[in-house]
Design a protein around this motif. Structure first.
Motif, PDB file in Angstrom:
ATOM      1  N   ILE A  29     -27.888 -26.900 -10.587  1.00  0.00           N
ATOM      2  CA  ILE A  29     -27.102 -28.136 -10.156  1.00  0.00           C
ATOM      3  C   ILE A  29     -26.505 -28.973 -10.992  1.00  0.00           C
ATOM      4  CG2 ILE A  29     -28.074 -30.299  -9.272  1.00  0.00           C
ATOM      5  CD1 ILE A  29     -30.293 -29.120  -7.526  1.00  0.00           C
ATOM      6  N   ASP A  30     -27.127 -29.203 -12.142  1.00  0.00           N
ATOM      7  CA  ASP A  30     -26.253 -29.655 -13.395  1.00  0.00           C
ATOM      8  C   ASP A  30     -25.175 -29.067 -13.605  1.00  0.00           C
ATOM      9  OD1 ASP A  30     -28.365 -31.733 -13.707  1.00  0.00           O
ATOM     10  OD2 ASP A  30     -29.384 -30.494 -15.266  1.00  0.00           O
ATOM     11  N   ILE A  31     -25.075 -27.839 -13.517  1.00  0.00           N
ATOM     12  CA  ILE A  31     -23.658 -26.977 -14.008  1.00  0.00           C
ATOM     13  C   ILE A  31     -22.736 -26.938 -12.912  1.00  0.00           C
ATOM     14  CG2 ILE A  31     -22.821 -24.609 -14.264  1.00  0.00           C
ATOM     15  CD1 ILE A  31     -25.435 -23.904 -15.786  1.00  0.00           C
ATOM     16  N   GLN A  32     -23.172 -27.085 -11.753  1.00  0.00           N
ATOM     17  CA  GLN A  32     -22.186 -27.259 -10.639  1.00  0.00           C
ATOM     18  C   GLN A  32     -21.554 -28.892 -10.565  1.00  0.00           C
ATOM     19  OE1 GLN A  32     -20.939 -24.839  -8.443  1.00  0.00           O
ATOM     20  NE2 GLN A  32     -22.131 -23.344  -9.366  1.00  0.00           N
ATOM     21  N   PHE A  33     -22.460 -29.682 -10.888  1.00  0.00           N
ATOM     22  CA  PHE A  33     -22.134 -31.024 -10.463  1.00  0.00           C
ATOM     23  C   PHE A  33     -21.203 -31.407 -11.750  1.00  0.00           C
ATOM     24  CE2 PHE A  33     -23.171 -35.773 -11.534  1.00  0.00           C
ATOM     25  CZ  PHE A  33     -22.863 -36.175 -10.537  1.00  0.00           C
ATOM     26  N   PHE A  34     -22.076 -31.449 -13.126  1.00  0.00           N
ATOM     27  CA  PHE A  34     -21.023 -31.696 -14.251  1.00  0.00           C
ATOM     28  C   PHE A  34     -19.744 -30.795 -14.348  1.00  0.00           C
ATOM     29  CE2 PHE A  34     -25.316 -33.626 -15.483  1.00  0.00           C
ATOM     30  CZ  PHE A  34     -24.667 -34.623 -15.429  1.00  0.00           C
ATOM     31  N   GLY A  35     -19.758 -29.527 -13.860  1.00  0.00           N
ATOM     32  CA  GLY A  35     -18.781 -28.680 -14.163  1.00  0.00           C
ATOM     33  C   GLY A  35     -17.541 -29.321 -13.134  1.00  0.00           C
ATOM     34  N   PHE A  74     -15.731 -21.018 -18.750  1.00  0.00           N
ATOM     35  CA  PHE A  74     -15.157 -22.311 -18.945  1.00  0.00           C
ATOM     36  C   PHE A  74     -15.901 -23.113 -18.139  1.00  0.00           C
ATOM     37  CE2 PHE A  74     -12.450 -25.888 -17.282  1.00  0.00           C
ATOM     38  CZ  PHE A  74     -11.848 -26.491 -18.476  1.00  0.00           C
ATOM     39  N   THR A  75     -16.465 -23.154 -17.054  1.00  0.00           N
ATOM     40  CA  THR A  75     -17.131 -24.027 -16.267  1.00  0.00           C
ATOM     41  C   THR A  75     -18.591 -24.420 -16.972  1.00  0.00           C
ATOM     42  OG1 THR A  75     -16.484 -23.265 -14.299  1.00  0.00           O
ATOM     43  CG2 THR A  75     -18.357 -24.487 -14.034  1.00  0.00           C
ATOM     44  N   ILE A  76     -19.377 -23.351 -17.275  1.00  0.00           N
ATOM     45  CA  ILE A  76     -20.636 -23.497 -18.101  1.00  0.00           C
ATOM     46  C   ILE A  76     -20.179 -24.209 -19.469  1.00  0.00           C
ATOM     47  CG2 ILE A  76     -22.457 -22.415 -19.056  1.00  0.00           C
ATOM     48  CD1 ILE A  76     -22.595 -20.350 -16.601  1.00  0.00           C
ATOM     49  N   GLY A  77     -19.215 -23.874 -19.920  1.00  0.00           N
ATOM     50  CA  GLY A  77     -19.239 -24.399 -21.611  1.00  0.00           C
ATOM     51  C   GLY A  77     -18.684 -25.801 -21.527  1.00  0.00           C
ATOM     52  N   VAL A  78     -18.108 -26.068 -20.461  1.00  0.00           N
ATOM     53  CA  VAL A  78     -17.436 -27.434 -20.507  1.00  0.00           C
ATOM     54  C   VAL A  78     -18.477 -28.408 -20.093  1.00  0.00           C
ATOM     55  CG1 VAL A  78     -16.607 -27.709 -18.237  1.00  0.00           C
ATOM     56  CG2 VAL A  78     -15.437 -28.628 -19.904  1.00  0.00           C
ATOM     57  N   TRP A 123     -26.516 -22.181 -23.564  1.00  0.00           N
ATOM     58  CA  TRP A 123     -25.387 -21.762 -23.034  1.00  0.00           C
ATOM     59  C   TRP A 123     -25.186 -20.185 -23.901  1.00  0.00           C
ATOM     60  CZ3 TRP A 123     -20.299 -22.010 -25.902  1.00  0.00           C
ATOM     61  CH2 TRP A 123     -19.196 -21.410 -25.085  1.00  0.00           C
ATOM     62  N   ILE A 124     -25.662 -19.750 -24.889  1.00  0.00           N
ATOM     63  CA  ILE A 124     -25.414 -18.841 -25.661  1.00  0.00           C
ATOM     64  C   ILE A 124     -26.811 -17.646 -25.321  1.00  0.00           C
ATOM     65  CG2 ILE A 124     -25.567 -17.664 -27.996  1.00  0.00           C
ATOM     66  CD1 ILE A 124     -24.375 -20.267 -28.886  1.00  0.00           C
ATOM     67  N   LYS A 125     -27.963 -18.130 -25.286  1.00  0.00           N
ATOM     68  CA  LYS A 125     -28.991 -17.383 -25.432  1.00  0.00           C
ATOM     69  C   LYS A 125     -29.256 -17.372 -23.781  1.00  0.00           C
ATOM     70  CE  LYS A 125     -31.082 -17.828 -30.028  1.00  0.00           C
ATOM     71  NZ  LYS A 125     -32.343 -17.974 -30.798  1.00  0.00           N
ATOM     72  N   GLY A 126     -29.279 -18.506 -23.298  1.00  0.00           N
ATOM     73  CA  GLY A 126     -29.827 -18.579 -21.638  1.00  0.00           C
ATOM     74  C   GLY A 126     -28.905 -17.978 -20.621  1.00  0.00           C
ATOM     75  N   GLY A 128     -25.485 -16.435 -21.931  1.00  0.00           N
ATOM     76  CA  GLY A 128     -24.680 -15.438 -22.510  1.00  0.00           C
ATOM     77  C   GLY A 128     -23.413 -15.804 -22.288  1.00  0.00           C
ATOM     78  N   PHE A 129     -23.151 -16.892 -22.746  1.00  0.00           N
ATOM     79  CA  PHE A 129     -21.574 -17.566 -22.752  1.00  0.00           C
ATOM     80  C   PHE A 129     -21.100 -17.809 -21.349  1.00  0.00           C
ATOM     81  CE2 PHE A 129     -22.170 -16.180 -27.044  1.00  0.00           C
ATOM     82  CZ  PHE A 129     -21.807 -17.019 -27.565  1.00  0.00           C
TER      83      PHE A 129
END
Length: 203
Positions: A29-35, A74-78, A123-126, A128-129
């Motif tokens: 939800i956080d990724i979708q919302f903030f992304g 890009f979406t997860i990283g941002v 972002w990295i371990k959970g 995988g970028f």
């Protein structure tokens, strides 16, 4: 910045309680919302400052499998710095819906620096970028570790505590709605990915 102490044990479930799927849904939800907010903001600002490069970049994210990979990364990283800020200051929408609190071992909120470090590690371990298939493997590994050890790799390394509020009627309502939102978002994203890949294959 004010210091917020966790509620007493009578008001919250013990920190050792683990709910992997609730944590996953809160994160999605956080990724979708903030992304979405971040991409709209970047598109708006970029449309004023450098419209052509921004338009080309967004067009790349709609071209086949590689476009899907770029969009996910890009979406997860941002969202990393955005979620880190909200996590340190007020909490995030996903964590509010699923009644999750991330705190230091002594009950204080994470500092901005430690919150950013935690989000970057996730972002990295959970995830995988955010690379498809790689993220699936890292998510499964993290879920197994959380279920078996009661902690994720990043929370154990940083000595953080993840608390889940005690069950309530309002909590069940919020979580049901949250799960429905995640399912809808996943269906939409996979449908869009398949559409992009089919379009690239027939073009």
């Amino acid at each position: 910045m004010s210091v917020e102490i966790l509620p007493t044990p009578a008001e919250a479930v013990a920190p050792l309680a683990v709910h992997p799927w609730q944590r996953y849904c809160a994160r999605m939800i956080d990724i979708q919302f903030f992304g979405l907010i971040s991409i709209v903001a970047i598109g708006f600002i970029g449309g004023i400052v450098a419209p052509e490069p921004v338009l080309r970049f967004f067009n790349l994210m709609e071209k086949g499998f590689l476009g899907t990979v770029l969009a996910n990364v890009f979406t997860i990283g941002v969202t990393v710095p955005v979620i880190a800020c909200f996590g340190a200051w007020t909490g995030t929408p996903g964590k509010w819906i699923f009644d999750i609190r991330v705190r230091e071992a002594d009950g204080r909120r994470l500092s901005l620096a430690r919150s950013f470090r935690r989000e970057a590690t996730i972002w990295i371990k959970g995830f995988g970028f955010g690379v498809p298939f790689v993220s699936l493997i890292t998510l499964i590994m993290s879920k197994v570790r959380l279920s078996e050890d009661g902690k994720t790799a990043w929370d154990e390394a940083m000595d953080c505590r993840v608390h889940h509020a005690a069950a309530s009627v309002l909590g069940y309502v919020k979580k049901t709605m949250g799960v429905a939102l995640v399912i809808l978002a996943l269906v939409y994203n996979y449908a869009a990915m398949i559409k992009n890949m089919m379009s690239a294959a027939t073009s």
